[in-house]
Design a protein around this motif. Structure first.
Motif, PDB file in Angstrom:
ATOM      1  N   MET A  21       0.839  -1.170   0.000  1.00  0.00           N
ATOM      2  CA  MET A  21       0.000   0.000   0.000  1.00  0.00           C
ATOM      3  C   MET A  21       0.890   1.242   0.000  1.00  0.00           C
ATOM      4  O   MET A  21       1.923   1.260   0.634  1.00  0.00           O
ATOM      5  CB  MET A  21      -0.882   0.014   1.259  1.00  0.00           C
ATOM      6  N   ILE A  22       0.449   2.217  -0.750  1.00  0.00           N
ATOM      7  CA  ILE A  22       1.118   3.510  -0.710  1.00  0.00           C
ATOM      8  C   ILE A  22       0.076   4.540  -0.284  1.00  0.00           C
ATOM      9  O   ILE A  22      -1.048   4.532  -0.774  1.00  0.00           O
ATOM     10  CB  ILE A  22       1.784   3.876  -2.060  1.00  0.00           C
ATOM     11  N   GLU A  23       0.479   5.377   0.647  1.00  0.00           N
ATOM     12  CA  GLU A  23      -0.424   6.376   1.221  1.00  0.00           C
ATOM     13  C   GLU A  23       0.156   7.767   1.004  1.00  0.00           C
ATOM     14  O   GLU A  23       1.349   7.985   1.216  1.00  0.00           O
ATOM     15  CB  GLU A  23      -0.567   6.108   2.719  1.00  0.00           C
ATOM     16  N   PHE A  24      -0.713   8.676   0.566  1.00  0.00           N
ATOM     17  CA  PHE A  24      -0.360  10.088   0.459  1.00  0.00           C
ATOM     18  C   PHE A  24      -1.225  10.841   1.465  1.00  0.00           C
ATOM     19  O   PHE A  24      -2.445  10.915   1.306  1.00  0.00           O
ATOM     20  CB  PHE A  24      -0.606  10.606  -0.959  1.00  0.00           C
ATOM     21  N   ARG A  25      -0.601  11.378   2.509  1.00  0.00           N
ATOM     22  CA  ARG A  25      -1.329  12.102   3.557  1.00  0.00           C
ATOM     23  C   ARG A  25      -1.686  13.494   3.044  1.00  0.00           C
ATOM     24  O   ARG A  25      -0.820  14.260   2.627  1.00  0.00           O
ATOM     25  CB  ARG A  25      -0.491  12.213   4.826  1.00  0.00           C
ATOM     26  N   THR A  26      -2.980  13.796   3.110  1.00  0.00           N
ATOM     27  CA  THR A  26      -3.483  15.080   2.648  1.00  0.00           C
ATOM     28  C   THR A  26      -4.867  15.305   3.241  1.00  0.00           C
ATOM     29  O   THR A  26      -5.603  14.342   3.456  1.00  0.00           O
ATOM     30  CB  THR A  26      -3.580  15.139   1.102  1.00  0.00           C
ATOM     31  N   ASN A  27      -5.202  16.545   3.490  1.00  0.00           N
ATOM     32  CA  ASN A  27      -6.559  16.814   3.961  1.00  0.00           C
ATOM     33  C   ASN A  27      -7.512  17.019   2.785  1.00  0.00           C
ATOM     34  O   ASN A  27      -8.688  17.297   2.984  1.00  0.00           O
ATOM     35  CB  ASN A  27      -6.592  18.008   4.929  1.00  0.00           C
ATOM     36  N   PHE A  85      -3.325   3.815  -2.323  1.00  0.00           N
ATOM     37  CA  PHE A  85      -3.342   2.907  -3.469  1.00  0.00           C
ATOM     38  C   PHE A  85      -2.950   1.522  -2.992  1.00  0.00           C
ATOM     39  O   PHE A  85      -1.979   1.358  -2.242  1.00  0.00           O
ATOM     40  CB  PHE A  85      -2.366   3.383  -4.554  1.00  0.00           C
ATOM     41  N   TYR A  86      -3.716   0.518  -3.454  1.00  0.00           N
ATOM     42  CA  TYR A  86      -3.508  -0.869  -3.056  1.00  0.00           C
ATOM     43  C   TYR A  86      -3.171  -1.725  -4.265  1.00  0.00           C
ATOM     44  O   TYR A  86      -3.774  -1.573  -5.330  1.00  0.00           O
ATOM     45  CB  TYR A  86      -4.768  -1.413  -2.371  1.00  0.00           C
ATOM     46  N   SER A 126       4.292  10.766   2.459  1.00  0.00           N
ATOM     47  CA  SER A 126       3.896   9.530   1.806  1.00  0.00           C
ATOM     48  C   SER A 126       4.601   8.377   2.484  1.00  0.00           C
ATOM     49  O   SER A 126       5.732   8.518   2.953  1.00  0.00           O
ATOM     50  CB  SER A 126       4.261   9.562   0.320  1.00  0.00           C
ATOM     51  N   SER A 127       3.925   7.245   2.538  1.00  0.00           N
ATOM     52  CA  SER A 127       4.554   6.041   3.075  1.00  0.00           C
ATOM     53  C   SER A 127       4.155   4.856   2.219  1.00  0.00           C
ATOM     54  O   SER A 127       3.081   4.832   1.607  1.00  0.00           O
ATOM     55  CB  SER A 127       4.150   5.815   4.538  1.00  0.00           C
ATOM     56  N   VAL A 128       5.054   3.882   2.175  1.00  0.00           N
ATOM     57  CA  VAL A 128       4.844   2.670   1.387  1.00  0.00           C
ATOM     58  C   VAL A 128       5.150   1.476   2.275  1.00  0.00           C
ATOM     59  O   VAL A 128       6.173   1.451   2.959  1.00  0.00           O
ATOM     60  CB  VAL A 128       5.779   2.632   0.156  1.00  0.00           C
ATOM     61  N   THR A 129       4.261   0.484   2.257  1.00  0.00           N
ATOM     62  CA  THR A 129       4.543  -0.739   2.983  1.00  0.00           C
ATOM     63  C   THR A 129       5.426  -1.633   2.117  1.00  0.00           C
ATOM     64  O   THR A 129       5.279  -1.656   0.890  1.00  0.00           O
ATOM     65  CB  THR A 129       3.247  -1.476   3.357  1.00  0.00           C
ATOM     66  N   PRO A 130       6.372  -2.372   2.717  1.00  0.00           N
ATOM     67  CA  PRO A 130       7.264  -3.218   1.932  1.00  0.00           C
ATOM     68  C   PRO A 130       6.585  -4.460   1.384  1.00  0.00           C
ATOM     69  O   PRO A 130       7.100  -5.099   0.465  1.00  0.00           O
ATOM     70  CB  PRO A 130       8.368  -3.585   2.911  1.00  0.00           C
TER      71      PRO A 130
END
Length: 112
Positions: free
Chosen positions: A1-7, A61-62, A98-102
């Motif tokens: 999963m990749i995450e983009f932190r935003t309001n 995003f998954y 942003s963070s991405v799980t391995p």
């Protein structure tokens, strides 16, 4: 999963879609079901990224495994790195972190 932190995750997703439609982003396309696939020939049908909007929190995003013959871990790594590259290049002021799980999180496609 990749995450983009935003309001403003809906605005970020719409900016991504608009950039694709306008031809400013030529490496991604939206495919059936709101998933995004990478257009490089060697990655066709290898996998895609499904989108999830977390209102006022993030755009995520998954990984969805494809029907290709490449190693799923390689596909996972490639798609996530290219999505991160795209968002840093085109939308640097629309997200804070942003963070991405391995590896995929529960519910994502499997990788070995």
């Amino acid at each position: 999963m990749i995450e983009f932190r935003t309001n403003r995750p809906n605005a970020l997703l719409q900016a991504f879609r608009d950039a694709i439609k306008a031809g400013r982003i030529t490496t991604w396309k939206e495919v059936a079901g709101g998933e995004f696939g990478h257009l490089a020939a060697q990655w066709k049908d290898q996998g895609s990224l499904a989108v999830l909007v977390e209102p006022r929190v993030s755009l995520d995003f998954y990984f969805v495994a494809g029907k290709g013959d490449k190693d799923p871990r390689e596909v996972y790594a490639y798609l996530h790195s290219k999505m991160l590259d795209t968002f840093i290049s085109h939308f640097p002021n629309m997200f804070t972190v942003s963070s991405v799980t391995p590896s995929p999180v529960e519910g994502e496609g499997e990788v070995n």
